[in-house]
Design an enzyme around this catalytic site. Structure first.
Site, PDB file in Angstrom:
ATOM      1  N   GLU A 239       0.885  -1.175   0.000  1.00  0.00           N
ATOM      2  CA  GLU A 239       0.000   0.000   0.000  1.00  0.00           C
ATOM      3  C   GLU A 239       0.908   1.205   0.000  1.00  0.00           C
ATOM      4  O   GLU A 239       1.610   1.466   0.969  1.00  0.00           O
ATOM      5  CB  GLU A 239      -0.923  -0.015   1.219  1.00  0.00           C
ATOM      6  CG  GLU A 239      -2.094   0.953   1.081  1.00  0.00           C
ATOM      7  CD  GLU A 239      -1.834   2.322   1.685  1.00  0.00           C
ATOM      8  OE1 GLU A 239      -1.408   3.220   0.911  1.00  0.00           O
ATOM      9  OE2 GLU A 239      -2.031   2.498   2.878  1.00  0.00           O
ATOM     10  N   CYS A 273      -3.033   8.618   3.713  1.00  0.00           N
ATOM     11  CA  CYS A 273      -2.863   8.033   2.374  1.00  0.00           C
ATOM     12  C   CYS A 273      -4.124   8.188   1.539  1.00  0.00           C
ATOM     13  O   CYS A 273      -4.052   8.403   0.331  1.00  0.00           O
ATOM     14  CB  CYS A 273      -2.488   6.557   2.498  1.00  0.00           C
ATOM     15  SG  CYS A 273      -0.892   6.273   3.287  1.00  0.00           S
TER      16      CYS A 273
END
Length: 495
Positions: A239, A273
């Site tokens: 990720e 994020c």
């Protein structure tokens, strides 16, 4: 104390708001990393043998400990990240909910499931189950040091694996807290272990023979992780950040959209994020949306006191990136309606709202990771989609609309999209979390997250002798002809 211990290299974690030393931690060597993985290998066998019920009972026990001590953990998070106490509590609460879901649903998702054997092998009983991989390495981030790594840790544990966890060097105390609390719930074996240190320690974990490596961080570091893991063909889950876009259509609730944009872009000082960094707004509601955003963003105050809405920038080096993005945007003709050239200080960044920024600017193309928003007027949502999807990233996104909401959400190039809310997908335990492009690959959370940490095992069992035996050298030409005729009848029809 041994001589080796007395000469051990250590490092300090600092409070980014004050530079106060929060704790001192060891820099684990490659040899120590290898020893931890070896211990985990033995612990993994014990943990797997507990079965789904035994693991679920212990994970629920751990969840209870975290819940009862959540205020204490929030204090550690606040000390190492500087984020407001309420934000620290929110990520802890979400992590608790995900842990409970993983423990409860692991058997249903990973346990034996019947599959159809098809017509040719109708005499077989077919099933698939997901067996533990063994030892999972987890390298976590600093921005959400509880919620994000727990998306891998809790699901990997529920799937029957042992975990070796290296938190960010900025938040080692949070990692230490989590591992110690797990040991309180599961004292028998080192099923969850801690490694602390810098990039070298993480690289050693990649090469230490783990069965899978789950990483959250930047694309650049993710590529290094993949290269290190490739040496031993260790699979990875990556990720790697995002540049999430919000689309605001003409029929959107403008007030709700503005509130979502400001919170999505500026909560945790923009260090998220899946935070909103780009907003594309239909020209018919652009002015009203902009006015609402400016009003709300102007009220967001950074600081270290209890009433501040956002905290400091955790990594000092990120300040230079945020400053560069704002400065470049203004130099290219953009305008700052809130914040601007002087928004970046020594620790804090004032919320900044930028308009008329060229689409090729770093503020639009690169991950800023600060409390900034670029807002762009578009003639319609087709233009909005084209601009939003013209990005190397594809993690999350948001759509504020009515008539075309679902259509737009589906067409937005991202692993996750929320409609009339922001980042809500992260809080739903049953949904997979992950992105496309430079945002990485693989999924945590939900059934997909559990399966990431399992090995699919297919099993067939003959129930009775087949009328047409195919798997034998005694098979005759007559049987071959009968099978060919059967397949023709089933699949050879003209459409």
């Amino acid at each position: 104390m041994t001589s080796a211990q007395s000469t051990r290299t250590t490092f300090e974690s600092l409070n980014p708001a004050t530079d106060e030393v929060v704790g001192t931690h060891p820099v684990h060597t490659a040899e120590e990393v290898g020893a931890a993985v070896a211990r985990a290998r033995a612990a993994a066998a014990w943990w797997a043998d507990l079965g789904f019920d035994g693991r679920a009972e212990r994970l629920q026990r751990w969840k209870g400990i975290i819940t009862r001590r959540a205020e204490q953990l929030a204090d550690v998070v606040r000390a190492e990240t500087g984020k407001p106490h309420g934000d620290a509590m929110l990520e802890i609460i979400l992590a608790i909910d995900h842990t409970a879901w993983a423990a409860k649903h692991a058997r249903k998702v990973l346990g034996p499931q019947r599959r159809s054997p098809g017509l040719l092998l109708a005499n077989q009983a077919a099933s698939v189950e997901y067996q533990p991989l063994g030892v999972i390495g987890v390298i976590g981030p600093w921005n959400y040091p509880v919620f994000t790594p727990m998306g891998s840790i809790a699901y990997a544990l529920a799937a029957g694996n042992a975990v070796v966890f290296k938190p960010s060097e900025h938040t080692p105390g949070v990692g230490e807290w989590l591992v110690r609390s797990f040991a309180d719930a599961v004292p028998e074996q080192p099923v969850l272990q801690l490694l602390t240190g810098y990039g070298e320690t993480g690289a050693a974990l990649c090469r230490a023979g783990v069965d899978k490596l789950a990483f959250t961080g930047s694309p650049a570091t993710g590529k290094k992780i993949m290269a290190a893991c490739a040496e031993t063909l260790t699979p990875v889950l990556i990720e790697a950040g995002g540049k999430d876009a919000m689309l605001v259509d003409a029929d959107a609730d403008v007030e709700a959209a503005a509130d979502g944009a400001v919170w999505g872009g500026m909560s945790n000082a923009g260090q998220t994020c899946t935070g909103i960094e780009r907003v594309y707004v239909h020209e018919r509601v652009y002015d009203a949306f902009l006015a609402a955003v400016v009003d709300k963003a102007s009220r967001v105050r950074p600081g270290a006191d209890a009433t501040a809405a956002i905290g400091p920038i955790t990594m000092p080096g990120q300040l230079d990136i945020i400053r560069r993005h704002i400065t470049d945007a203004l130099a290219a003709g953009g305008k700052a309606l809130v914040g601007g050239a002087d928004a970046v200080g020594d620790r804090y960044v004032q919320p900044t709202v930028l308009v008329e920024v060229p689409e090729d600017s770093p503020a639009v193309r690169e991950e800023t990771f600060g409390p900034t928003l670029t807002i762009c007027k578009v003639r319609d949502m087709d233009e909005a989609l084209a601009k939003a999807n013209d990005s190397k990233y594809g993690l999350g996104g948001a759509v504020f609309a009515r008539a075309r909401a679902v259509e737009l959400a589906r067409k937005l190039r991202s692993g996750m999209t929320s409609i009339n809310s922001v980042i809500s997908f992260a809080g739903v335990p049953s949904l997979p979390f992950g992105g496309v492009g430079d945002s990485g690959f693989g999924r945590i959370h939900g059934p997909e997250g559990l399966r990431e940490f399992g090995r699919a095992k297919a099993i067939t069992r003959q129930r009775f002798k087949a009328p047409l035996t195919l798997t034998t050298f005694a098979r005759t030409a007559k049987v071959d002809a009968q099978v060919a005729k059967l397949i023709t009848l089933l699949h050879g029809k003209r459409r």
